[in-house]
Design an enzyme around this catalytic site. Sequence first.
Site, PDB file in Angstrom:
ATOM      1  CG  ASN A  68      -1.804   1.215   1.398  1.00 39.69           C
ATOM      2  OD1 ASN A  68      -1.745   2.176   0.578  1.00 39.69           O
ATOM      3  ND2 ASN A  68      -2.435   1.307   2.562  1.00 39.69           N
ATOM      4  CE  LYS A  70      -0.353   3.045   4.766  1.00 39.23           C
ATOM      5  NZ  LYS A  70      -0.008   3.330   6.159  1.00 39.23           N
ATOM      6  CG  HIS A 152      -5.946   1.753   5.297  1.00 40.71           C
ATOM      7  ND1 HIS A 152      -5.290   2.818   6.428  1.00 40.71           N
ATOM      8  CD2 HIS A 152      -4.811   0.679   5.319  1.00 40.71           C
ATOM      9  CE1 HIS A 152      -4.137   2.475   6.541  1.00 40.71           C
ATOM     10  NE2 HIS A 152      -3.707   1.216   6.139  1.00 40.71           N
ATOM     11  CD  GLU A 154      -2.867   5.566   6.873  1.00 38.31           C
ATOM     12  OE1 GLU A 154      -2.894   5.221   5.754  1.00 38.31           O
ATOM     13  OE2 GLU A 154      -1.970   4.954   7.567  1.00 38.31           O
ATOM     14  CD  GLU A 222      -3.641  -2.739   7.358  1.00 40.13           C
ATOM     15  OE1 GLU A 222      -2.261  -3.160   6.853  1.00 40.13           O
ATOM     16  OE2 GLU A 222      -4.104  -1.627   6.912  1.00 40.13           O
ATOM     17  N   GLY A 228       2.579   2.211  10.570  1.00 39.52           N
ATOM     18  CA  GLY A 228       3.224   3.324  10.369  1.00 39.52           C
ATOM     19  C   GLY A 228       4.128   3.868  11.767  1.00 39.52           C
ATOM     20  CB  SER A 268       5.374  -1.652  11.938  1.00 33.80           C
ATOM     21  OG  SER A 268       4.935  -0.539  12.256  1.00 33.80           O
TER      22      SER A 268
HETATM   23  P1  PGA Z   1       3.104   0.241   7.692  1.00 31.17           P
HETATM   24  O1  PGA Z   1       1.487   0.534   6.857  1.00 31.17           O
HETATM   25  O2  PGA Z   1       3.404  -1.137   6.990  1.00 31.17           O
HETATM   26  O3  PGA Z   1       3.729   1.509   7.122  1.00 31.17           O
HETATM   27  O4  PGA Z   1       2.676   0.241   8.999  1.00 31.17           O
HETATM   28  C1  PGA Z   1       0.475  -0.567   6.790  1.00 31.17           C
HETATM   29  C2  PGA Z   1      -0.714  -0.412   6.103  1.00 31.17           C
HETATM   30  O5  PGA Z   1      -1.266   0.860   6.602  1.00 31.17           O
HETATM   31  O6  PGA Z   1      -1.326  -1.038   5.404  1.00 31.17           O
END
Ligand code: PGA
Length: 312
Positions: A68, A70, A152, A154, A222, A228, A268
């Site tokens: 992803n 983003k 997701h 976010e 997740e 992140g 992460s």
């Molecule tokens: P990250 O994000 O690997 O940067 O923690 C994972 C995601 O949001 O799918």
Amino acid sequence: MAVASTSLASQLSAQFSGLRRSCPKLDHSHSHSLFQQVHSHIRLSSSRKGSRGVVSMAGTGKFFVGGNWKCNGTKESITKLVSDLNGAKLEADVDVVVAPPFIYIDQVKNTLTARIEISGQNSWVGKGGAFTGEISVEQLNDIGCKWVILGHSERRHIIGEDDQFIGKKAAYALSQGLGVIACVGEKLEERESGKTFDVCFQQLKAFADAVPSWENVVIAYEPVWAIGTGKVATPIQAQEVHVALRDWLRKNVSAEVASKTRIIYGGSVNGGNSAELAKQEDIDGFLVGGASLKGPEFATIVNSVTSKKVAA
Ligand code: PGA
């Protein structure tokens, strides 16, 4: 793909999650040792079957790794990333998908190897039309996407999308032939107050209530506190929720869906921790954010499927 000891795994996972279900809080000290016991049983029975190398997983779906990207990248950085991905050696028994920002999808589609499929990072809830700033499922199909990421964290927690809206989006995307990467996960305060399963089950139920079929759905667990932050869930923490999600599907949808639906972990994941995570029986792959922006590291994560292979 050969699958080892599914019935034992599901038998044990049923006992395991049944025990955890009766605990108001996640009791790590207790579930930890029980988990290790369960895990060693599964490994033992997998390794009794002979000498061929097989992928040992509780589910029967193919390992799946999504990147992803983003809201990151420029034409230039994406050219480099695509070239790194095109040059990477990827294990054959993995479905690999990347989700570029919408405006670069065409660039990626025209330059990336067909070995890797493309996903949208979001889609509009119904047919396209007068919805300023949105991207429709029809447009994702038109430009060659096979998947879309929905729910997701976010979008849930920054943009404010709720369970029902996300469920509707999933149903619409599936109705138009897109695969859905359906994300669920708890916030830190929800984990700390013992609500991890409640939150994940509620989010999963919203998908279950909306989708007519699970055939084209991959579930991404997740935990919000791991996304992140560099604070990855331990393999045991992740496995524990994956078992519970599979068990929820078994009880509330069907045993077949529980076995076939891929449940991937995100938060992460990087080239250094993916192999240990991938060893967990119920982890069927990953959804990767930051580390998917580096081609060689993403390839390492894809290839962590090899750590699932045991003598069988
Ligand atoms: P990250 O994000 O690997 O940067 O923690 C994972 C995601 O949001 O799918």
